[in-house]
Motif scaffolding. Structure first.
Motif, PDB file in Angstrom:
ATOM      1  N   VAL A  37      41.504  49.657  -3.055  1.00  9.78           N
ATOM      2  CA  VAL A  37      42.820  50.360  -3.705  1.00  9.78           C
ATOM      3  C   VAL A  37      42.584  51.806  -3.872  1.00  9.78           C
ATOM      4  N   PRO A  38      41.571  52.435  -4.293  1.00  7.95           N
ATOM      5  CA  PRO A  38      41.631  53.813  -4.283  1.00  7.95           C
ATOM      6  C   PRO A  38      41.662  54.450  -2.827  1.00  7.95           C
ATOM      7  N   LEU A  39      40.944  53.706  -1.864  1.00  6.48           N
ATOM      8  CA  LEU A  39      41.171  54.226  -0.697  1.00  6.48           C
ATOM      9  C   LEU A  39      42.615  54.201   0.226  1.00  6.48           C
ATOM     10  N   ALA A  40      43.182  52.950  -0.409  1.00  4.79           N
ATOM     11  CA  ALA A  40      44.558  52.826   0.221  1.00  4.79           C
ATOM     12  C   ALA A  40      45.498  53.864  -0.345  1.00  4.79           C
ATOM     13  N   GLN A  41      45.292  54.042  -1.521  1.00  2.00           N
ATOM     14  CA  GLN A  41      46.025  55.212  -2.321  1.00  2.00           C
ATOM     15  C   GLN A  41      46.036  56.623  -1.631  1.00  2.00           C
ATOM     16  N   GLN A  42      44.696  56.866  -1.225  1.00  2.50           N
ATOM     17  CA  GLN A  42      44.590  58.168  -0.470  1.00  2.50           C
ATOM     18  C   GLN A  42      45.103  58.108   0.906  1.00  2.50           C
ATOM     19  N   ALA A  43      44.796  57.061   1.636  1.00  6.78           N
ATOM     20  CA  ALA A  43      45.324  56.970   3.060  1.00  6.78           C
ATOM     21  C   ALA A  43      46.716  56.889   2.906  1.00  6.78           C
ATOM     22  N   SER A  44      47.528  56.310   2.046  1.00  7.93           N
ATOM     23  CA  SER A  44      49.134  56.440   2.121  1.00  7.93           C
ATOM     24  C   SER A  44      49.423  57.792   1.780  1.00  7.93           C
ATOM     25  N   GLU A  45      48.813  58.653   0.889  1.00 10.78           N
ATOM     26  CA  GLU A  45      49.090  59.853   0.762  1.00 10.78           C
ATOM     27  C   GLU A  45      48.966  60.910   2.083  1.00 10.78           C
ATOM     28  N   ARG A  46      48.172  60.396   2.759  1.00  9.84           N
ATOM     29  CA  ARG A  46      47.552  61.509   3.863  1.00  9.84           C
ATOM     30  C   ARG A  46      48.289  60.997   5.162  1.00  9.84           C
ATOM     31  N   VAL A  47      48.089  59.845   5.583  1.00  7.05           N
ATOM     32  CA  VAL A  47      48.736  59.325   6.867  1.00  7.05           C
ATOM     33  C   VAL A  47      49.727  58.292   6.918  1.00  7.05           C
ATOM     34  N   PRO A  48      50.945  58.328   7.208  1.00  2.00           N
ATOM     35  CA  PRO A  48      51.976  57.035   7.107  1.00  2.00           C
ATOM     36  C   PRO A  48      51.384  56.006   7.835  1.00  2.00           C
ATOM     37  N   HIS A  49      51.495  54.778   7.348  1.00  2.00           N
ATOM     38  CA  HIS A  49      50.998  53.693   8.407  1.00  2.00           C
ATOM     39  C   HIS A  49      51.716  52.300   7.706  1.00  2.00           C
TER      40      HIS A  49
END
Length: 363
Positions: A252-264
């Motif tokens: 969940v923390p990684l997914a939160q950072q990933a969503s903030e940085r790169v759209p997917h």
């Protein structure tokens, strides 16, 4: 999707690569020496990630001996990750023996290269200040933030560390048996920020145990590196934790950072991440969690559709990233002990892999 990606690439990492090829690389070939592929990658990494102003804290104040250049030392540690140099002693020996590597870092003569002790002490400063994490996030947003990733895969890999393992029995003894058990960490992570969730994850050295892809049980002392990786092999978020921490508590923390940085669109993970709070958190972030069903839980309830099975094939991108990091950019040669230093050592290798993979998207 492919048209959008190619257009975005032309205005993102391609601009950096064209600038290096047209200006910096020819000047270095004429004035310092001909660059090979590894040194060209090193210069691209330096241009993409380094912010020189961050090193102003170590400026000479006019009293005592002038401090060693933090910028040059940081570039040397990046070169260490690019060339997969096994330890700092070997790095210092290489810089003093190879004029090209030494001059690219900023030292004109072998006598100007600091000692191994100075390198180790300054590395501790870098780990304590933690600015490299911010640089990595800024680099991903700047050079990959406008490139749709479609899928992001999550996984972890063991990292062996030479530190003494924490006493797990003593840690568990501090839990009061008369108090009700605390809620599951993943059940509350969706309501908190990524920074708050990351701060709650343990990082001390412990013993870890898991089964590999062949079903064999493996045990190691140290920690884990968790990563969110795009289908093109670019790591966009990483976290170092204790070896005993379950993988599901980091997604969940990684997914939160990933969503903030790169759209997917899709978040991919294996059966270890099969939990309803994780699926709900991904839905809250606007992505679809494609997670292999754990047969001990609800295999029928979360059977994949044909589209999800097709998308799930991209999950091997995370495994390829870990293989590349561990074998080619320092993941197998962790010689530092403190968790912050281990995290920085792995992050430098991650930065190199990220730049290398982004360049492959446009070259």
């Amino acid at each position: 999707y492919n048209t959008v990606m190619k257009t975005s690439c032309a205005g993102a990492i391609r601009g950096l690569w064209d600038e290096l090829n047209q200006g910096l690389f020819p000047w270095i070939d004429d004035n310092i020496g001909e660059l090979d592929a590894a040194h060209r990658l090193f210069m691209a990494v330096c241009e993409a990630v380094i912010r020189p102003r961050e090193f102003e804290y170590a400026k000479w104040k006019g009293n005592g001996r002038p401090p060693a250049s933090r910028l040059k030392i940081f570039k040397a540690f990046l070169l260490k990750a690019v060339l997969n140099v096994k330890d700092t002693k070997e790095l210092v020996r290489m810089l003093r023996a190879e004029p090209l590597s030494r001059r690219l870092c900023g030292w004109d003569s072998p006598g100007l290269v600091p000692s191994e002790t100075r390198f180790c002490r300054v590395f501790g400063e870098f780990a304590e200040r933690g600015f490299t994490d911010e640089w990595f996030a800024e680099m991903i947003v700047k050079h990959h933030g406008d490139i749709p990733a479609e899928t992001v895969s999550y996984d972890s890999a063991p990292v062996e560390v030479r530190s003494r393992a924490a006493n797990a029995k003593r840690r568990l003894a501090r839990i009061d048996p008369d108090q009700p058990p605390p809620p599951s960490p993943i059940s509350v992570q969706g309501a908190r920020t990524a920074e708050a969730n990351m701060a709650e994850l343990p990082v001390e050295c412990e013993w870890g145990c898991k089964r590999d892809s062949q079903g064999k049980r493996m045990q190691w002392k140290g920690g884990k590196i968790h990563a969110a990786v795009t289908r093109d092999g670019v790591p966009i978020a990483v976290k170092y934790t204790s070896a005993s921490l379950h993988d599901s508590q980091v997604m969940v923390p990684l997914a939160q950072q990933a969503s903030e940085r790169v759209p997917h669109l899709f978040d991919l993970a294996d059966a270890a991440y099969d939990a309803e709070p994780i699926r709900a958190a991904c839905a809250e972030l606007g992505t679809v969690a494609v997670i292999d069903a754990n047969p001990r839980r609800s295999a029928e309830a979360h059977a994949m559709s044909e589209l999800e099975r097709e998308v799930y094939r991209d999950r091997s991108a995370a495994e390829r990233f870990f293989s590349h990091l561990l074998e080619s950019h320092g993941g197998r040669t962790v010689r530092v002990r403190a968790p912050a230093k281990v995290a920085l050592h792995l992050l430098l290798g991650t930065i190199v892999v990220a730049v290398e993979q982004m360049l492959r998207m446009v070259c």
